[in-house]
Design a protein around this motif. Structure first.
Motif, PDB file in Angstrom:
ATOM      1  N   SER A 142       7.608  30.744 -13.105  1.00  0.00           N
ATOM      2  CA  SER A 142       8.326  31.914 -12.132  1.00  0.00           C
ATOM      3  C   SER A 142       8.976  31.493 -10.594  1.00  0.00           C
ATOM      4  O   SER A 142       8.652  30.854 -10.310  1.00  0.00           O
ATOM      5  CB  SER A 142       7.682  32.934 -12.127  1.00  0.00           C
ATOM      6  N   PRO A 143      10.128  32.357 -10.445  1.00  0.00           N
ATOM      7  CA  PRO A 143      11.239  32.051  -9.328  1.00  0.00           C
ATOM      8  C   PRO A 143       9.981  31.677  -8.172  1.00  0.00           C
ATOM      9  O   PRO A 143      10.394  31.283  -7.389  1.00  0.00           O
ATOM     10  CB  PRO A 143      12.009  33.446  -9.175  1.00  0.00           C
ATOM     11  N   ALA A 144       9.147  32.898  -7.853  1.00  0.00           N
ATOM     12  CA  ALA A 144       8.170  32.583  -6.658  1.00  0.00           C
ATOM     13  C   ALA A 144       7.182  31.734  -6.635  1.00  0.00           C
ATOM     14  O   ALA A 144       6.909  31.013  -5.702  1.00  0.00           O
ATOM     15  CB  ALA A 144       7.249  34.086  -7.252  1.00  0.00           C
ATOM     16  N   GLU A 145       7.452  31.476  -8.154  1.00  0.00           N
ATOM     17  CA  GLU A 145       6.058  30.477  -8.073  1.00  0.00           C
ATOM     18  C   GLU A 145       6.456  29.304  -7.627  1.00  0.00           C
ATOM     19  O   GLU A 145       6.431  27.893  -7.282  1.00  0.00           O
ATOM     20  CB  GLU A 145       5.569  29.783  -9.701  1.00  0.00           C
ATOM     21  N   LYS A 146       7.962  28.790  -8.576  1.00  0.00           N
ATOM     22  CA  LYS A 146       8.879  27.578  -7.968  1.00  0.00           C
ATOM     23  C   LYS A 146       9.650  27.333  -6.532  1.00  0.00           C
ATOM     24  O   LYS A 146       9.313  26.433  -6.100  1.00  0.00           O
ATOM     25  CB  LYS A 146      10.051  27.866  -8.166  1.00  0.00           C
ATOM     26  N   ALA A 147       9.549  28.345  -5.848  1.00  0.00           N
ATOM     27  CA  ALA A 147       9.219  29.079  -4.482  1.00  0.00           C
ATOM     28  C   ALA A 147       8.122  28.314  -3.392  1.00  0.00           C
ATOM     29  O   ALA A 147       8.473  27.306  -2.474  1.00  0.00           O
ATOM     30  CB  ALA A 147      10.239  30.121  -4.066  1.00  0.00           C
ATOM     31  N   TYR A 148       7.460  28.285  -4.229  1.00  0.00           N
ATOM     32  CA  TYR A 148       6.191  28.097  -3.185  1.00  0.00           C
ATOM     33  C   TYR A 148       5.871  26.927  -3.273  1.00  0.00           C
ATOM     34  O   TYR A 148       4.942  26.679  -2.060  1.00  0.00           O
ATOM     35  CB  TYR A 148       4.692  28.995  -3.706  1.00  0.00           C
ATOM     36  N   GLY A 149       6.463  26.526  -4.537  1.00  0.00           N
ATOM     37  CA  GLY A 149       5.911  25.052  -5.005  1.00  0.00           C
ATOM     38  C   GLY A 149       6.735  24.257  -3.874  1.00  0.00           C
ATOM     39  O   GLY A 149       6.382  23.178  -3.513  1.00  0.00           O
ATOM     40  N   GLU A 150       7.740  24.509  -3.754  1.00  0.00           N
ATOM     41  CA  GLU A 150       9.046  24.179  -2.802  1.00  0.00           C
ATOM     42  C   GLU A 150       8.551  24.264  -1.869  1.00  0.00           C
ATOM     43  O   GLU A 150       8.840  22.754  -0.652  1.00  0.00           O
ATOM     44  CB  GLU A 150       9.999  24.086  -2.910  1.00  0.00           C
ATOM     45  N   THR A 151       8.125  24.965  -1.455  1.00  0.00           N
ATOM     46  CA  THR A 151       6.982  24.821   0.430  1.00  0.00           C
ATOM     47  C   THR A 151       6.181  24.646   0.590  1.00  0.00           C
ATOM     48  O   THR A 151       6.407  23.649   1.743  1.00  0.00           O
ATOM     49  CB  THR A 151       7.410  26.017   0.331  1.00  0.00           C
ATOM     50  N   VAL A 152       5.040  24.334  -0.537  1.00  0.00           N
ATOM     51  CA  VAL A 152       4.401  23.195  -0.077  1.00  0.00           C
ATOM     52  C   VAL A 152       4.437  22.202  -0.645  1.00  0.00           C
ATOM     53  O   VAL A 152       4.318  21.073   0.108  1.00  0.00           O
ATOM     54  CB  VAL A 152       3.146  24.108  -1.389  1.00  0.00           C
TER      55      VAL A 152
ATOM     56  N   LEU B 140       0.921  -0.937  -0.004  1.00  0.00           N
ATOM     57  CA  LEU B 140      -0.249  -0.053  -0.057  1.00  0.00           C
ATOM     58  C   LEU B 140       1.150   1.090   0.330  1.00  0.00           C
ATOM     59  O   LEU B 140       2.310   1.348   0.760  1.00  0.00           O
ATOM     60  CB  LEU B 140      -0.689  -0.025   1.546  1.00  0.00           C
ATOM     61  N   GLY B 141       0.267   2.171  -0.508  1.00  0.00           N
ATOM     62  CA  GLY B 141       1.023   3.713  -0.533  1.00  0.00           C
ATOM     63  C   GLY B 141      -0.425   4.881  -1.019  1.00  0.00           C
ATOM     64  O   GLY B 141      -1.130   4.316  -0.979  1.00  0.00           O
ATOM     65  N   LEU B 142       0.365   5.454  -0.061  1.00  0.00           N
ATOM     66  CA  LEU B 142      -0.511   6.989   0.024  1.00  0.00           C
ATOM     67  C   LEU B 142       0.152   8.014  -0.822  1.00  0.00           C
ATOM     68  O   LEU B 142       1.259   8.250  -0.638  1.00  0.00           O
ATOM     69  CB  LEU B 142      -0.971   7.325   1.184  1.00  0.00           C
ATOM     70  N   ARG B 143      -0.551   8.575  -2.041  1.00  0.00           N
ATOM     71  CA  ARG B 143       0.001   9.322  -3.052  1.00  0.00           C
ATOM     72  C   ARG B 143      -0.289  10.849  -3.023  1.00  0.00           C
ATOM     73  O   ARG B 143      -1.747  10.605  -2.875  1.00  0.00           O
ATOM     74  CB  ARG B 143      -0.299   8.607  -4.452  1.00  0.00           C
ATOM     75  N   PHE B 144       0.085  11.317  -2.895  1.00  0.00           N
ATOM     76  CA  PHE B 144      -0.313  13.231  -2.786  1.00  0.00           C
ATOM     77  C   PHE B 144      -0.189  13.784  -4.136  1.00  0.00           C
ATOM     78  O   PHE B 144       1.061  13.940  -4.633  1.00  0.00           O
ATOM     79  CB  PHE B 144      -0.398  13.831  -1.428  1.00  0.00           C
ATOM     80  N   SER B 145      -0.803  14.366  -4.759  1.00  0.00           N
ATOM     81  CA  SER B 145      -0.387  14.888  -5.857  1.00  0.00           C
ATOM     82  C   SER B 145      -1.322  16.137  -5.546  1.00  0.00           C
ATOM     83  O   SER B 145      -2.462  16.233  -5.220  1.00  0.00           O
ATOM     84  CB  SER B 145      -1.533  14.211  -7.124  1.00  0.00           C
ATOM     85  N   PHE B 146      -0.640  17.219  -6.369  1.00  0.00           N
ATOM     86  CA  PHE B 146      -1.401  18.459  -6.455  1.00  0.00           C
ATOM     87  C   PHE B 146      -1.396  19.453  -7.695  1.00  0.00           C
ATOM     88  O   PHE B 146       0.374  19.522  -8.585  1.00  0.00           O
ATOM     89  CB  PHE B 146      -1.751  19.599  -5.112  1.00  0.00           C
ATOM     90  N   LYS B 147      -1.933  20.004  -8.786  1.00  0.00           N
ATOM     91  CA  LYS B 147      -2.068  20.802  -9.610  1.00  0.00           C
ATOM     92  C   LYS B 147      -2.429  22.163  -8.894  1.00  0.00           C
ATOM     93  O   LYS B 147      -3.893  22.606  -8.902  1.00  0.00           O
ATOM     94  CB  LYS B 147      -2.547  20.276 -11.269  1.00  0.00           C
ATOM     95  N   LEU B 148      -1.550  23.413  -8.948  1.00  0.00           N
ATOM     96  CA  LEU B 148      -1.785  24.683  -8.485  1.00  0.00           C
ATOM     97  C   LEU B 148      -0.872  25.732  -8.493  1.00  0.00           C
ATOM     98  O   LEU B 148      -0.381  25.362  -9.488  1.00  0.00           O
ATOM     99  CB  LEU B 148      -1.219  24.671  -6.592  1.00  0.00           C
ATOM    100  N   THR B 149      -2.469  26.985  -8.961  1.00  0.00           N
ATOM    101  CA  THR B 149      -2.214  28.147  -9.757  1.00  0.00           C
ATOM    102  C   THR B 149      -1.759  29.512  -8.367  1.00  0.00           C
ATOM    103  O   THR B 149      -2.091  29.218  -7.743  1.00  0.00           O
ATOM    104  CB  THR B 149      -2.881  28.439 -10.757  1.00  0.00           C
ATOM    105  N   LEU B 150      -0.515  29.825  -8.529  1.00  0.00           N
ATOM    106  CA  LEU B 150      -0.492  30.725  -8.136  1.00  0.00           C
ATOM    107  C   LEU B 150      -0.820  32.277  -8.446  1.00  0.00           C
ATOM    108  O   LEU B 150      -0.217  33.086  -9.660  1.00  0.00           O
ATOM    109  CB  LEU B 150       1.458  31.116  -7.711  1.00  0.00           C
ATOM    110  N   ALA B 151      -1.715  33.205  -7.329  1.00  0.00           N
ATOM    111  CA  ALA B 151      -2.568  34.351  -8.537  1.00  0.00           C
ATOM    112  C   ALA B 151      -1.123  35.311  -8.548  1.00  0.00           C
ATOM    113  O   ALA B 151      -0.438  35.397  -7.848  1.00  0.00           O
ATOM    114  CB  ALA B 151      -3.294  35.107  -7.420  1.00  0.00           C
ATOM    115  N   GLY B 152      -0.887  36.113  -9.510  1.00  0.00           N
ATOM    116  CA  GLY B 152      -0.676  36.995 -10.169  1.00  0.00           C
ATOM    117  C   GLY B 152       0.638  36.503 -10.533  1.00  0.00           C
ATOM    118  O   GLY B 152       2.103  37.203 -10.277  1.00  0.00           O
TER     119      GLY B 152
END
Length: 277
Positions: free
Chosen positions: A119-129, A102-114
């Motif tokens: 973008s560097p900000a989007e990449k940084a947010y993605g790493e944090t999330v 058994l495995g538990l997979r988490f996946s997300f497809k998110l967009t950061l407003a603005g």
């Protein structure tokens, strides 16, 4: 767009073994109240429900409040769709099974407003999330293991107490408003009534011993298939099949339903066959 998909093994060596049903119970509880499961979340409140498997909740994640629609596909997937806020998109929790277990997979497809894609900000947010969700998966599995361990301990203690026929200890294992339905006897409510009803039954037998044959855990109850070895007052034994539904409340039992035919206990023990003339 931020896209991440990671699978975490559920049953690591040395950890209590979790079934698909165990994990699903935890995901359902996380959908209702994520605070014990997601360290970065500080608020979670269900605002509405649409049938049994869809709800809308308000959350606060990393200081921002927003709303999510949560759709549960039993024993398989939980989908979270962000309805407002600066981060929109979909998050999935999937229970998967392959040759490794058994495995538990988490996946997300998110967009950061603005922010533009990549973008560097989007990449940084993605790493944090991603780090936040890895912690959330670990915390979720740890919480599920604790819940399963607590229920294991309760059931073990409960049936050891029943089999010992220790009435004071047995009474203490029920909540004040507990209900017990045993065979075709009238329902008993509260520790005193339960003790009276079960005590009367115990007075008609010499002893008993429960063996769990199968077990099915659900969010608020456990279903048990049991084999119960009854000792009659004359010292003979009869083993009867039984199904019990136990609803826990912390370290006590809030409801017990026992489906069993006790008539064979009181039938005469089978006599040895007479030799043929």
């Amino acid at each position: 767009m931020i896209e991440v998909s990671r699978q975490i093994p559920i049953n690591e060596p040395g950890q209590p073994v979790l079934t698909r049903s165990d994990v699903w119970q935890g995901l359902v509880m996380k959908a209702d109240n994520a605070l014990p499961f997601v360290p970065a979340m500080t608020h979670c409140e269900v605002k509405s429900r649409e049938g049994k498997n869809v709800l809308v909740r308000e959350i606060e994640f990393r200081g921002e409040r927003c709303h999510e629609r949560v759709t549960l596909t039993p024993e398989q997937q939980v989908e979270f769709v962000r309805l407002d806020g600066s981060v929109l998109g979909t998050i999935l929790n999937n229970i998967e099974e392959d040759e490794d277990g058994l495995g538990l997979r988490f996946s997300f497809k998110l967009t950061l407003a603005g922010e533009k894609d990549g973008s560097p900000a989007e990449k940084a947010y993605g790493e944090t999330v991603e780090k936040d969700y890895l912690k959330a998966v670990d915390a979720t599995l740890a919480a599920i293991r604790r819940l399963k361990g607590d229920r294991d301990a309760l059931l073990k203690r409960y049936y050891e107490t029943v089999d010992s026929m220790d009435m004071p200890a047995f009474k203490a294992m029920h909540t004040d408003n507990c209900k017990v339905f045993f065979a075709n006897f009238p329902a008993a409510e509260g520790p005193e009534q339960i003790a009276g009803a079960i005590g009367q039954f115990w007075s008609t037998i010499g002893g008993l011993s429960h063996t769990i044959v199968n077990r099915w855990d659900h969010q608020n109850e456990t279903v048990l298939e049991l084999a119960v070895d009854y000792t009659r007052l004359d010292g003979s034994h009869v083993v009867l099949p039984c199904v019990s539904i136990v609803k826990p409340a912390g370290d006590k039992v809030a409801e017990l339903r026992v489906f069993i035919d006790v008539a064979p206990i009181y039938a005469p023990a089978a006599a040895e066959a007479e030799p043929a003339e």
